[in-house]
Structure formats: C-alpha cells, structure tokens
Motif scaffolding. Structure first.
Motif, mmCIF file in Angstrom:
data_model
loop_
_atom_site.group_PDB
_atom_site.id
_atom_site.type_symbol
_atom_site.label_atom_id
_atom_site.label_comp_id
_atom_site.label_asym_id
_atom_site.label_seq_id
_atom_site.Cartn_x
_atom_site.Cartn_y
_atom_site.Cartn_z
ATOM 1 N N GLY A 20 0.798 -1.222 0.000
ATOM 2 C CA GLY A 20 0.000 0.000 0.000
ATOM 3 C C GLY A 20 0.830 1.271 0.000
ATOM 4 N N LYS A 21 2.095 1.145 -0.383
ATOM 5 C CA LYS A 21 2.977 2.321 -0.382
ATOM 6 C C LYS A 21 2.435 3.408 -1.310
ATOM 7 N N GLY A 22 2.134 2.999 -2.544
ATOM 8 C CA GLY A 22 1.654 3.967 -3.539
ATOM 9 C C GLY A 22 0.342 4.604 -3.103
ATOM 10 N N ALA A 25 1.132 7.020 -0.275
ATOM 11 C CA ALA A 25 1.974 8.127 -0.738
ATOM 12 C C ALA A 25 1.112 9.196 -1.401
ATOM 13 N N ALA A 26 0.148 8.772 -2.196
ATOM 14 C CA ALA A 26 -0.682 9.729 -2.933
ATOM 15 C C ALA A 26 -1.397 10.694 -1.983
ATOM 16 N N GLY A 27 -2.081 10.152 -0.973
ATOM 17 C CA GLY A 27 -2.852 10.990 -0.049
ATOM 18 C C GLY A 27 -1.958 11.906 0.767
ATOM 19 N N CYS A 29 1.116 12.967 0.171
ATOM 20 C CA CYS A 29 1.840 13.998 -0.593
ATOM 21 C C CYS A 29 0.934 15.154 -0.975
ATOM 22 N N GLU A 30 -0.323 14.854 -1.206
ATOM 23 C CA GLU A 30 -1.239 15.937 -1.539
ATOM 24 C C GLU A 30 -1.342 16.892 -0.344
ATOM 25 N N GLU A 31 -1.476 16.300 0.845
ATOM 26 C CA GLU A 31 -1.576 17.140 2.050
ATOM 27 C C GLU A 31 -0.290 17.901 2.349
ATOM 28 N N LEU A 32 0.835 17.234 2.167
ATOM 29 C CA LEU A 32 2.115 17.861 2.527
ATOM 30 C C LEU A 32 2.667 18.740 1.412
ATOM 31 N N SER A 183 -4.270 7.587 8.897
ATOM 32 C CA SER A 183 -4.240 8.418 10.106
ATOM 33 C C SER A 183 -3.076 8.029 11.008
ATOM 34 N N SER A 184 -2.645 6.756 10.966
ATOM 35 C CA SER A 184 -1.429 6.398 11.720
ATOM 36 C C SER A 184 -0.208 7.110 11.149
ATOM 37 N N LEU A 185 -0.151 7.206 9.815
ATOM 38 C CA LEU A 185 0.996 7.892 9.199
ATOM 39 C C LEU A 185 1.030 9.359 9.621
ATOM 40 N N ARG A 186 -0.132 9.987 9.648
ATOM 41 C CA ARG A 186 -0.186 11.394 10.045
ATOM 42 C C ARG A 186 0.247 11.569 11.499
ATOM 43 N N GLN A 187 -0.135 10.589 12.333
ATOM 44 C CA GLN A 187 0.258 10.625 13.742
ATOM 45 C C GLN A 187 1.783 10.528 13.878
#
Ligand code: B4P
Length: 193
Positions: A20-22, A25-27, A29-32, A183-187
């Motif tokens: 699920g890397k891709g 990554a998409a979501g 990168c859009e935010e960042l 949401s874990s990645l954002r955390q």
C-alpha cells in the motif's frame, strides 16, 4: 497538521510489494504538498511511452526482478534534481537494495539534504498477494507477485536494519483500512515534527 504541513519533509515509505505504499503516498503527498516519487511508476511510464529506458527495463519489471542499481541511481538522481523536489519529497519504492541505500546517500549528500523519516508498512504475505491480485497490473500474476515478495525478503528487508540503526525507521501496521493506515501515518509525522 499545520506544523506538519509547514515542514519540508524528506521521507521514504517502504514495505513489501502490494503493502500500500503507492496508495498512502498519494494521499500524504497531496496534504504535505510534496511530490510522491515512485520508481515503479516511473519505470511503468517509461515502458508505456516506449522510451529507451522503458525498452531496456521492460522484461525485467515484467518478470518481478529488480532493475540494476546503476540504472536506478541515474533515474533517481535526475528526478531528485527536478525543481519540485527541492522543498521535500516522499520516495516510494527506492531504495530496494543495499547498493541503492548507498546511492541514495550519495545523491542526498550532493544535494545537501538529509532524510527525516523512513516509514515501514507492515502487511502479512497472504494479504499482499490478495491485494496485488485485486489490482490486476500486468506484473500482478500470482507467480510474479510471489517472485517479487521473494526478491523483497532477500534484497530489501535487510536494508531496514540500516535505517533502524540510524534511528530513522518507524513501523506502521498496514493491515487496516486505507483511512486507518493514513491516520497512523499522520500521527507518526505529528510526533516527528
Ligand atoms: P512498485 O511500483 O514499487 O510496486 P509495489 O511495491 O507492488 O506497490 P505498492 O506497495 O505501492 O502497492 P499499492 O499501493 O499499489 O514496483 C514495481 C516493479 O518496478 C518492481 O517489481 C521492480 O521490477 C521495479 N522497480 C521499482 N523500483 C525499483 C527499484 N528501486 N530498483 C529496482 N527495480 C525497481 O497497493 C496494492 C493494492 O492494494 C492496490 O490495489 C491498493 O488499492 C490496495 N490497497 C492499498 N492499501 C490497502 C488497504 N489498507 N486495504 C486494502 N487494500 C489496500
């Protein structure tokens, strides 16, 4: 995410094929507001448009093996020199071998920048196969997926230790919904910011 979004992140996302890397990554990168640089996608684009690189790597990618390290270093060096990567990036699918870790170190040193974080998505093997079969890409037959997972275990998994020893590696459970993993990645980024 305000303090998170204002940082110039230089991130790696790692994990087995189909973890699920891709997707993540998409979501992210859009935010960042940083480019998602997927070496797999770059190779597929080159193959689709029939460039010299595309013709050279086609049979390798279709077999589930890895493209040689020298070619990948050149591809990545060029991409990271583009203007849009100057203020951060998320690398997806690179590095995949110890030689690629060394190549990335050289490239980043030449650019005068450093990685902030390496995120590992952990997903069990039966789920990896299930997801990749569902995706139905040309290199997603069961035999080729198994081959890619074997290559990952043999060549990519060992490099996780390098980043662990550098204190950069954080693991995230990837066996949850896209939103929950996101949401874990954002955390993780919040804690690192
Ligand atoms: P990649 O393009 O990197 O392919 P991948 O590892 O299979 O994909 P990823 O982990 O991004 O999974 P995705 O989000 O799509 O590499 C392809 C090939 O290129 C390699 O085999 C190699 O030949 C070559 N290559 C690339 N980089 C190279 C390098 N550095 N050196 C040498 N060779 C290189 O997710 C998979 C599926 O799961 C999707 O359908 C998605 O919708 C689904 N999914 C995602 N998250 C989910 C979730 N939480 N729950 C349920 N389903 C989910």
């Amino acid at each position: 995410m305000a303090d998170v979004a204002s940082r110039r992140w230089r991130l790696l996302i790692m994990g087995a094929p189909g973890s699920g890397k891709g997707t993540q990554a998409a979501g992210l990168c859009e935010e960042l507001q940083i480019p998602a640089i997927s070496t797999g996608e770059m190779l597929r684009d080159a193959m689709a448009s029939g460039t010299e690189l595309g013709r050279r790597v086609e049979s390798i990618v279709r077999s589930g093996a890895l493209v040689d390290d020298a070619t990948m270093e050149e591809v990545l060096r060029q991409r990271l020199s583009d203007d849009d990567a100057r203020n951060g990036f998320l690398l997806d699918g690179y590095p995949r071998t110890e030689a690629q870790v060394e190549a990335l170190d050289r490239i980043l040193e030449d650019l005068g920048v450093a990685l902030d974080l390496v995120i590992l998505l952990q997903v069990p093997e039966d789920e990896l196969i299930r997801r990749a079969l569902g995706r139905g890409r040309e290199d997603d037959t069961e035999e080729i997926i198994r081959r890619r997972i074997e290559v990952y275990r043999a060549q990519t998994e060992p490099i996780l230790n390098i980043y662990r020893e550098r204190g950069l590696l954080t693991s995230v459970d990837g066996l949850r919904s896209v939103e929950e993993v996101g949401s874990s990645l954002r955390q993780v980024l919040k804690e690192a910011a």
